[in-house]
Design an enzyme around this catalytic site. Structure first.
Site, mmCIF file in Angstrom:
data_model
loop_
_atom_site.group_PDB
_atom_site.id
_atom_site.type_symbol
_atom_site.label_atom_id
_atom_site.label_comp_id
_atom_site.label_asym_id
_atom_site.label_seq_id
_atom_site.Cartn_x
_atom_site.Cartn_y
_atom_site.Cartn_z
ATOM 1 N N ASP A 168 4.324 12.454 26.496
ATOM 2 C CA ASP A 168 5.493 12.159 25.711
ATOM 3 C C ASP A 168 6.317 11.657 27.057
ATOM 4 O OD1 ASP A 168 7.412 13.325 23.381
ATOM 5 O OD2 ASP A 168 8.403 13.231 25.225
ATOM 6 N N ASP A 184 7.482 8.420 22.315
ATOM 7 C CA ASP A 184 8.552 7.916 22.615
ATOM 8 C C ASP A 184 9.056 7.118 24.126
ATOM 9 O OD1 ASP A 184 8.381 10.138 23.953
ATOM 10 O OD2 ASP A 184 10.022 11.338 23.443
ATOM 11 N N HIS A 221 9.151 12.378 27.904
ATOM 12 C CA HIS A 221 10.098 13.426 28.480
ATOM 13 C C HIS A 221 9.130 14.801 28.782
ATOM 14 C CE1 HIS A 221 12.512 11.606 25.367
ATOM 15 N NE2 HIS A 221 13.310 11.324 26.238
ATOM 16 N N HIS A 223 9.627 21.185 24.641
ATOM 17 C CA HIS A 223 10.971 21.751 25.460
ATOM 18 C C HIS A 223 11.282 23.037 25.245
ATOM 19 C CE1 HIS A 223 11.701 17.545 26.536
ATOM 20 N NE2 HIS A 223 11.838 17.079 25.438
HETATM 21 ZN ZN LIG Z 1 10.043 13.286 24.125
#
Ligand SMILES: [Zn+2]
Length: 322
Positions: free
Chosen positions: A169, A258, A171, A132
């Site tokens: 992931d 996740d 995200h 991120h």
């Molecule tokens: Zn994540």
């Protein structure tokens, strides 16, 4: 009995020193301990050797992040601040040094891959995570973009031009996308929960890169509740075709866990075993396109009961000898 090839894990106990303050912060040192608990007691234990990370070189760091941001991060840690910009980004005195080591782990892994004969797999078991963080922004527990730094290192130190990044992931890795948005030589592919429902709210399928990088970004946004069926279809169809078109020299996996059904950081619902299939696909692509040049770097994964088994089964898939 499955037969596993050798696995190097880039790891240091210093990764445990990045202190996110206890309480209910999900990105904790216990994550790495959970991974090691699974690996030490499982079928891969005999295949594993540990490599020591080294701190990221300054020039390499500045090829991804702005100098002003790096100074701000260092200053915040050394002056005793508890966060960088947002409470998600908890820091402690040691966090800056630990992040330099986390970002530099890929240098040790890539040096190893480039200098060894035969097929080896390397996993950077690091924290803080990175996908991120943008050029000048800490976000979502991430400070330095470990995967972007790995891609630059492969290009700069070994002249490997075409790098394919697969981020699985839950995200979207907004930071990796931002850093390589206009770069035609680094293909960023991400499979994540749809941005309408999920942090950080980026990664729409219509985002495909800009300028000379147009076509070198692929976002596959899955609706909440998506299971193994959807992620495997994405891998076997769109991702597989993208790799074949791109013809990479190296592959980097942004390995987050996740999206598991028991990890409440996302609404995706993958099983544990699907990570083994992801690993097997990555290993096969690396061998067919890149002479085995594949580096995996840990990103998210916050349920301490399933993070270890998911990582282990992923690495088992990577190292599986057919
Ligand atoms: Zn994540």
């Amino acid at each position: 009995m499955a037969n596993f090839g050798p696995l190097k894990i880039v790891y240091s106990e210093k990764f445990l020193l990045h202190d996110t303050g206890g309480g209910d912060h999900p990105e904790t040192a216990a994550r790495l301990e959970a991974i090691w608990d699974s690996l030490r007691n499982g079928p891969l234990a005999k295949s594993i050797e540990v490599l020591s990370p080294r701190k990221v070189e300054r020039d390499l760091l500045l090829s991804v992040h702005s100098e002003a941001y790096i100074f701000r991060f260092e200053e915040a840690c050394l002056s005793g601040m508890e966060m960088l910009g947002h409470p998600d980004n908890r820091i402690s005195y040691d966090s800056y040094e630990v992040a330099l080591l986390s970002a530099g782990a890929s240098q040790s892994g890539i040096d190893f891959l480039e200098n060894m004969e035969g097929s080896h797999r390397v996993f950077c078991c690091v924290r803080p995570p990175g996908h991120h963080s943008e050029k000048a922004l800490a976000l979502g527990f991430c400070f330095l973009n470990n995967v972007a730094i790995a891609a630059k290192y492969w290009q700069n130190a070994y002249g490997r031009k075409r790098i394919f990044i697969l981020d699985f992931d839950a995200h979207h890795g907004n930071g990796i996308q931002e850093i390589f948005d206009e770069d035609p030589n680094v293909f960023y592919a991400s499979i994540h929960e749809h941005p309408t429902f999920s942090f950080p709210g980026t990664g729409y399928e219509e985002d495909t890169g800009s300028g000379p990088g147009e076509g070198a970004t692929m976002n596959i946004a899955l609706p909440p509740g998506s299971t193994d069926t959807q992620v495997l279809r994405a891998l076997e169809e769109k991702i597989s075709q993208a790799i074949d078109r791109f013809q990479p020299e190296c592959i980097i996996a942004a390995a987050g866990f996740d999206a598991h059904e028991y990890d409440d950081m996302s609404g995706l619902a993958y099983s544990t075993k699907v990570y083994g299939h992801i690993g097997t696909h990555l290993g096969a692509w690396a061998d067919s396109y890149c002479e085995g040049r594949l580096l995996s770097i840990l990103e998210g994964g916050y349920n301490l009961d399933v993070l270890g088994p998911c990582t282990e089964i992923f690495l088992g898939g990577l190292c599986l000898k057919m």
